[in-house]
Scaffold this motif. Structure first.
Motif, PDB file in Angstrom:
ATOM      1  N   LEU A 229     -84.039 -15.053 -34.729  1.00  0.00           N
ATOM      2  CA  LEU A 229     -82.902 -15.399 -35.579  1.00  0.00           C
ATOM      3  C   LEU A 229     -82.804 -14.461 -36.781  1.00  0.00           C
ATOM      4  O   LEU A 229     -81.710 -14.091 -37.202  1.00  0.00           O
ATOM      5  CB  LEU A 229     -83.013 -16.847 -36.046  1.00  0.00           C
TER       6      LEU A 229
ATOM      7  N   ARG B 145     -75.556 -17.178 -42.177  1.00  0.00           N
ATOM      8  CA  ARG B 145     -74.593 -16.902 -41.111  1.00  0.00           C
ATOM      9  C   ARG B 145     -73.185 -17.143 -41.640  1.00  0.00           C
ATOM     10  O   ARG B 145     -72.870 -18.246 -42.095  1.00  0.00           O
ATOM     11  CB  ARG B 145     -74.834 -17.802 -39.886  1.00  0.00           C
ATOM     12  N   ASP B 146     -72.318 -16.125 -41.564  1.00  0.00           N
ATOM     13  CA  ASP B 146     -70.910 -16.268 -41.949  1.00  0.00           C
ATOM     14  C   ASP B 146     -70.751 -16.869 -43.342  1.00  0.00           C
ATOM     15  O   ASP B 146     -69.983 -17.811 -43.546  1.00  0.00           O
ATOM     16  CB  ASP B 146     -70.170 -17.138 -40.917  1.00  0.00           C
TER      17      ASP B 146
END
Length: 284
Positions: free
Chosen positions: A264, A107-108
């Motif tokens: 997710l 993530r990011d």
């Protein structure tokens, strides 16, 4: 399609998108079957694989995956659950409390460690409670990542009557103090006497003996929850079945934790309407 529907539509997956499960050994893992079943149900152009990764290879594995835009994350199994949380850039509250991760998600430009085992255990323990199964004195085998997930879930449900069975009793004592358990830990081979057993070790898995399969001292309404999923019916579960005790096998745990991971990884929840067919395939 309304503006609201357009906003809720999940982002497109990258070309060649995939997630996987890592650990060592890994050939026995049923996670690919579960995730591919749900991917097919949703018609998503993605894959779910398995990869053998041990403690010594985890850092190199993640270094490689950081540069792979198609990699959507991985589930983590033995023996790298504890190592995964140390190497990750950040961790969720449950992963931190548990001290172990069963999934890693990019993530990011960071890799986040999470733990969906806790939620899965909570669902299973709640179902046992709703079925009227006793829970005053429980026996937990193990002190690793899966056992820690059980302790976090039990604490959330207010269950403290737990006896930890472990090879390293001193390590178990530390966990008993941390989670405020009512009973002192004992060696792994001590015969359990109480309401239920939760096996959070590899004992009973293919290639491993069942060290403690004596369920004769459990109450008649007692139960056994074995997290081992290969084989589905372990020696411990066979002993429980012979006595007419309640049984929860590793497939139940595997599917529940996989559902959280799937969303997710792939951006949307799995369709659970056809889980009966999935369970049939997993237990075949």
């Amino acid at each position: 399609m309304s503006e609201k529907d357009q906003q809720q539509e999940p982002p497109p997956l990258p070309d060649g998108a995939y997630a996987e499960v890592i650990g060592d050994p890994i050939e026995q893992s049923k996670s690919p079957l579960i995730h591919r079943h749900w991917l097919d149900e949703l018609g998503l152009a993605a894959d779910y694989r398995r990869a053998r990764v041990g403690k010594d290879g985890l850092e190199a594995y993640l270094a490689e995956k950081r540069g792979d835009p198609a990699w959507l994350g991985c589930n983590v199994t033995m023996p790298v659950k504890l190592e995964a949380i140390r190497i990750a850039d950040e961790a969720t509250d449950r992963a931190v409390t548990t001290g172990a991760a069963n999934m890693l998600v990019p993530r990011d430009h960071k890799i986040i460690a999470g733990n969906s085992d806790v939620g899965a255990v909570m669902l299973i323990l709640a179902s046992l409670h709703e079925a009227g199964r006793p829970m005053a004195r429980l026996h937990l085998y193990g002190t690793g990542g899966a056992a820690r997930a059980v302790l976090v879930a039990a604490a959330s449900l207010g269950l403290t009557g737990i006896v930890i069975h472990a090879r390293d009793v001193q390590k178990a004592v530390q966990l008993a103090v941390q989670f405020g358990l009512a009973y002192e830990p004992v060696p792994l081979d001590v015969r359990p006497a109480g309401d239920g057993i939760i096996n959070a070790t590899p004992l009973g898995m293919v290639g491993h003996d069942c060290l403690n399969c004596d369920v004769s001292k459990l109450v008649p309404e007692g139960w056994v929850f074995d997290m081992v999923s290969a084989p589905v019916e372990t020696e411990l579960l066979r002993a429980a079945k012979k006595r007419g005790l309640g049984i929860i096998d590793g497939i139940d745990m595997l599917v529940e934790q996989a559902a959280s991971s799937f969303e997710l990884f792939f951006g949307q929840p799995p369709r659970r309407e056809d889980d009966a067919a999935l369970f049939e395939k997993l237990r075949a």
